[in-house]
Design an enzyme around this catalytic site. Sequence first.
Site, mmCIF file in Angstrom:
data_model
loop_
_atom_site.group_PDB
_atom_site.id
_atom_site.type_symbol
_atom_site.label_atom_id
_atom_site.label_comp_id
_atom_site.label_asym_id
_atom_site.label_seq_id
_atom_site.Cartn_x
_atom_site.Cartn_y
_atom_site.Cartn_z
ATOM 1 N N HIS A 207 0.795 -1.234 0.000
ATOM 2 C CA HIS A 207 0.000 0.000 0.000
ATOM 3 C C HIS A 207 0.824 1.280 0.000
ATOM 4 O O HIS A 207 0.282 2.350 -0.244
ATOM 5 C CB HIS A 207 -0.953 0.040 1.204
ATOM 6 C CG HIS A 207 -0.263 0.400 2.501
ATOM 7 N ND1 HIS A 207 0.451 -0.505 3.232
ATOM 8 C CD2 HIS A 207 -0.177 1.578 3.165
ATOM 9 C CE1 HIS A 207 0.937 0.086 4.309
ATOM 10 N NE2 HIS A 207 0.585 1.351 4.302
HETATM 11 C C1 UD1 Z 1 -1.810 6.198 5.282
HETATM 12 C C2 UD1 Z 1 -0.491 6.738 5.823
HETATM 13 C C3 UD1 Z 1 0.541 5.620 5.758
HETATM 14 C C4 UD1 Z 1 0.047 4.377 6.474
HETATM 15 C C5 UD1 Z 1 -1.320 3.959 5.960
HETATM 16 C C6 UD1 Z 1 -1.861 2.845 6.800
HETATM 17 C C7 UD1 Z 1 -0.118 9.126 5.365
HETATM 18 C C8 UD1 Z 1 0.627 10.096 4.545
HETATM 19 N N1 UD1 Z 1 0.022 7.839 5.007
HETATM 20 O O1 UD1 Z 1 -1.597 5.849 3.936
HETATM 21 O O2 UD1 Z 1 1.737 6.055 6.405
HETATM 22 O O3 UD1 Z 1 0.952 3.341 6.234
HETATM 23 O O4 UD1 Z 1 -2.224 5.084 6.044
HETATM 24 O O5 UD1 Z 1 -2.804 2.081 6.131
HETATM 25 O O6 UD1 Z 1 -0.790 9.499 6.292
HETATM 26 N N2 UD1 Z 1 -8.905 4.941 0.915
HETATM 27 C C9 UD1 Z 1 -10.165 4.409 0.842
HETATM 28 N N3 UD1 Z 1 -10.817 4.165 2.014
HETATM 29 C C10 UD1 Z 1 -10.290 4.436 3.236
HETATM 30 C C11 UD1 Z 1 -9.006 5.004 3.282
HETATM 31 C C12 UD1 Z 1 -8.324 5.249 2.112
HETATM 32 O O7 UD1 Z 1 -10.694 4.144 -0.221
HETATM 33 O O8 UD1 Z 1 -10.944 4.175 4.257
HETATM 34 C C13 UD1 Z 1 -8.179 5.159 -0.369
HETATM 35 C C14 UD1 Z 1 -8.479 6.508 -1.012
HETATM 36 O O9 UD1 Z 1 -8.443 6.307 -2.377
HETATM 37 C C15 UD1 Z 1 -7.281 7.338 -0.597
HETATM 38 C C16 UD1 Z 1 -6.178 6.315 -0.551
HETATM 39 O O10 UD1 Z 1 -6.777 5.118 -0.095
HETATM 40 O O11 UD1 Z 1 -7.013 8.371 -1.480
HETATM 41 C C17 UD1 Z 1 -5.031 6.687 0.359
HETATM 42 O O12 UD1 Z 1 -5.486 6.943 1.689
HETATM 43 P P1 UD1 Z 1 -4.631 7.886 2.664
HETATM 44 O O13 UD1 Z 1 -5.190 7.828 4.027
HETATM 45 O O14 UD1 Z 1 -4.414 9.212 2.049
HETATM 46 O O15 UD1 Z 1 -3.210 7.194 2.681
HETATM 47 P P2 UD1 Z 1 -2.794 5.676 2.938
HETATM 48 O O16 UD1 Z 1 -2.203 5.156 1.677
HETATM 49 O O17 UD1 Z 1 -3.924 4.934 3.532
HETATM 50 N N1 UDP Z 2 -3.801 -4.819 9.276
HETATM 51 C C1 UDP Z 2 -5.084 -5.333 9.464
HETATM 52 N N2 UDP Z 2 -5.785 -5.750 8.368
HETATM 53 C C2 UDP Z 2 -5.281 -5.703 7.104
HETATM 54 C C3 UDP Z 2 -3.980 -5.173 6.918
HETATM 55 C C4 UDP Z 2 -3.280 -4.731 8.031
HETATM 56 O O1 UDP Z 2 -5.560 -5.410 10.597
HETATM 57 O O2 UDP Z 2 -5.996 -6.077 6.154
HETATM 58 C C5 UDP Z 2 -3.038 -4.364 10.451
HETATM 59 C C6 UDP Z 2 -1.690 -5.021 10.602
HETATM 60 O O3 UDP Z 2 -1.798 -6.239 11.308
HETATM 61 C C7 UDP Z 2 -0.902 -3.966 11.351
HETATM 62 C C8 UDP Z 2 -1.470 -2.680 10.826
HETATM 63 O O4 UDP Z 2 -2.751 -2.989 10.276
HETATM 64 O O5 UDP Z 2 -1.139 -4.041 12.741
HETATM 65 C C9 UDP Z 2 -0.561 -2.135 9.761
HETATM 66 O O6 UDP Z 2 -1.221 -1.166 9.033
HETATM 67 P P1 UDP Z 2 -0.772 -0.749 7.578
HETATM 68 O O7 UDP Z 2 -0.010 -1.828 6.926
HETATM 69 O O8 UDP Z 2 -1.998 -0.245 6.927
HETATM 70 O O9 UDP Z 2 0.140 0.537 7.869
HETATM 71 P P2 UDP Z 2 1.656 0.786 8.296
HETATM 72 O O10 UDP Z 2 1.971 -0.059 9.462
HETATM 73 O O11 UDP Z 2 2.501 0.509 7.098
HETATM 74 O O12 UDP Z 2 1.664 2.234 8.605
#
Ligand code: UD1
Ligand code: UDP
Length: 371
Positions: A207
């Site tokens: 992601h």
């Molecule tokens: C964010 C964090 C990242 C973290 C991740 C955990 C920042 C800059 N990045 O990244 O460090 O690892 O969360 O998962 O804060 N979207 C949906 N539904 C949701 C959420 C997101 O459809 O509930 C989609 C949207 O298209 C959105 C994209 O995911 O534009 C990215 O979401 P965003 O929260 O901006 O960043 P993450 O990639 O989730």
């Molecule tokens: N996680 C979860 N369900 C999923 C993917 C991840 O519960 O489908 C949990 C995972 O076990 C970990 C956390 O979400 O505890 C990590 O989140 P993510 O990979 O989104 O973000 P990051 O740690 O890279 O910021």
Amino acid sequence: MKKIITVVGARPQFIKAAVVSRILQNDPDMHEILVHTGQHYDANMSQIFFNELNLPTPHYHLGIGSHQHGKQTGDMLAAIEVLLLKEKPDCVLIYGDTNSTLAGALAAAKLHIPVAHVEAGLRTFDRKMPEEVNRIIADQLSTWLFTPTEQAIINLNQEGYADSRIIPVGDVMYDAALFYIEKAVQTSHILQQLNYQPKEYILATIHRAENTNDPNALKTLFQTLDQLARTKPVVMPLHPRTKQILNNHDPSLLTNSLIQIIEPVGFLDMIMLEKHAALIMTDSGGIQKEAFFYQVPCITLRNQPTEWIETVALGWNKIVSPSDADGVLTAAMNALNSRGIENQFPFGRGNAGNLIVDFLKKGMIDAHLDH
Ligand code: UD1
Ligand code: UDP
């Protein structure tokens, strides 16, 4: 009684906050107000964690949603400022390195409210990662820096932080891994649902911006994992960001792949999938570490170094460039038959949550006396 405002917004923050929140809720001297920025909003990216991990319903839900970094962070900043002015907390508690973390830190610091940063001091030394920018600024603005590892302390020392601001506590994710695995064993049926036997599948997640912003690079990585799936089943709970980009650019990768693509799962299902995987392949920060906690070999698909270097040093994690298809496949085959060094505990003792709350109680009283 001391009033703490906790700011969360993204999936990993719900898990981290659940550890500390549980302790705060049981402390008669502490009153926690939970603020959800709305950065993540799909039920399987947000509500499921509140249900499973007994997080209280947020007192404030800001409903910010998905935007470019500037607007998303800016909207959060303005909304958090309003409620901080209203609630006048003794401290703002933030987690990790997302845009929600940055907005919470900035809003509080401008109002001279002490900021406590959980997971402080981590660095990849690559400022192209949005998380690196967020964590550097969040650390700068924080009054108290709760560090998860020795390396985090070293990083902060090198940046000249006073020792008095650094509080080594260990990793709240380790607390979560220990605390929730029993519940997961009792309640999760994910292996049966997917029809997997323990150690007979590979778990993959993708992601991060670095792997998804360029659709061609993402395609290459998917094709590599697809190839791997010919050897051993690969299951991938797909982040909505990655799904959206694949849908826009190459939907056939979703439908014609040997990879078993599933919706994001709750934490209890996720840790069961992790614990029983033969191998984990991920670009997630949290999942690399959970692989280590459950002693499962891990390949981290990044061009950047990891902020969790202990997992690499102890032989459980290998960083491999996602663009190097042969390198990924070779590393995966090698990792399937390897184990790292056992009985090492670089992430604390599983009591980070207690140490954080104990310190906050004392820290807020001392800060009050200083004024
Ligand atoms: C964010 C964090 C990242 C973290 C991740 C955990 C920042 C800059 N990045 O990244 O460090 O690892 O969360 O998962 O804060 N979207 C949906 N539904 C949701 C959420 C997101 O459809 O509930 C989609 C949207 O298209 C959105 C994209 O995911 O534009 C990215 O979401 P965003 O929260 O901006 O960043 P993450 O990639 O989730
Ligand atoms: N996680 C979860 N369900 C999923 C993917 C991840 O519960 O489908 C949990 C995972 O076990 C970990 C956390 O979400 O505890 C990590 O989140 P993510 O990979 O989104 O973000 P990051 O740690 O890279 O910021």
